[in-house]
Design an enzyme around this catalytic site. Structure first.
Site, short mmCIF file in Angstrom:
data_model
loop_
_atom_site.label_atom_id
_atom_site.label_comp_id
_atom_site.label_asym_id
_atom_site.label_seq_id
_atom_site.Cartn_x
_atom_site.Cartn_y
_atom_site.Cartn_z
N CYS A 118 0.81 -1.22 0.00
CA CYS A 118 0.00 0.00 0.00
C CYS A 118 0.84 1.27 0.00
CB CYS A 118 -0.94 0.00 1.20
SG CYS A 118 -1.94 -1.49 1.32
N VAL A 119 2.06 1.18 0.52
CA VAL A 119 2.99 2.32 0.47
C VAL A 119 3.88 2.22 -0.75
CG1 VAL A 119 4.83 3.55 1.68
CG2 VAL A 119 2.95 2.54 2.99
#
Length: 207
Positions: A118-119
């Site tokens: 997600c990052v």
């Protein structure tokens, strides 16, 4: 080879809070839960203190990932909120990218859960688009230190700068004379040791 120190600029940076969701937070085991929550909220307070444009996004929140933690929605009631219907990489969602472009900022602070997905995915996508990207490492969480280190290596080798929320605050503030009590109070609210330091300072200032 010469080095250029690219500092955060409070007038040219936006914050992306990616997938800090109730279900996903249970996967973050590289920090203890209380410490991690404090780090995330400290980053949010820094963004509010410096009036940094902030964008919130979630991934498949109707499924097991769950909703975004309420503290972040409460902290940024006017911020763009992008509930992605399915895209794992937030950058694959046009509304998310449009919200970023609408800020007009060239620097991006990014934090989220989990770090290697997600990052890392939007970080790599933003770098490819020409943004200066700063990853807030201690406001991002994942399964363990092995997966975290792999993600950090991948992002830093691509050109992202790895920072902590404390370093973000310091680089944005630049000079203590800008606001001693305000910035010091922010740090003290998230770091017990800094609270002691500010209490000592206050006592000296009144004597």
């Amino acid at each position: 080879m010469s080095f250029t120190y690219k500092r955060l600029d409070k007038d040219d940076v936006a914050l992306l809070m990616v997938d800090h969701q109730s279900g996903l937070l249970s996967l973050a085991r590289d920090f203890n839960p209380d410490e991690f929550k404090n780090n995330v909220l400290a980053l949010a307070d820094i963004a509010k203190f410096f009036n940094i444009p902030t964008i919130l996004t979630t991934s498949f929140e109707d499924g097991p990932n769950g909703p975004m933690v309420p503290e972040l929605k409460e902290a940024f009631p006017e911020a763009p909120y992008i509930p992605r219907p399915g895209q794992i990489n937030a950058w694959d969602n046009p509304d998310f990218v449009d919200a970023i472009k609408a800020t007009g900022k060239k620097q991006l602070l990014i934090a989220g859960v989990v770090t290697e997905v997600c990052v890392a995915f939007p970080v790599l996508s933003a770098l490819e688009e020409g943004y200066e990207v700063f990853v807030v490492t201690d406001a991002s969480g994942t399964f363990n230190q092995v997966t975290r280190d792999a993600a950090w290596n991948r992002m830093s080798q691509a050109g992202a700068q790895l920072m902590t929320w404390f370093a973000v605050g310091g680089e944005l503030h630049r000079d203590w004379r800008n606001d001693i009590e305000g910035f010091g109070g922010l740090l003290a609210s998230h770091l017990p040791a800094y609270s002691n330091l500010m209490q000592s300072y206050s006592q000296q200032a009144t004597t």
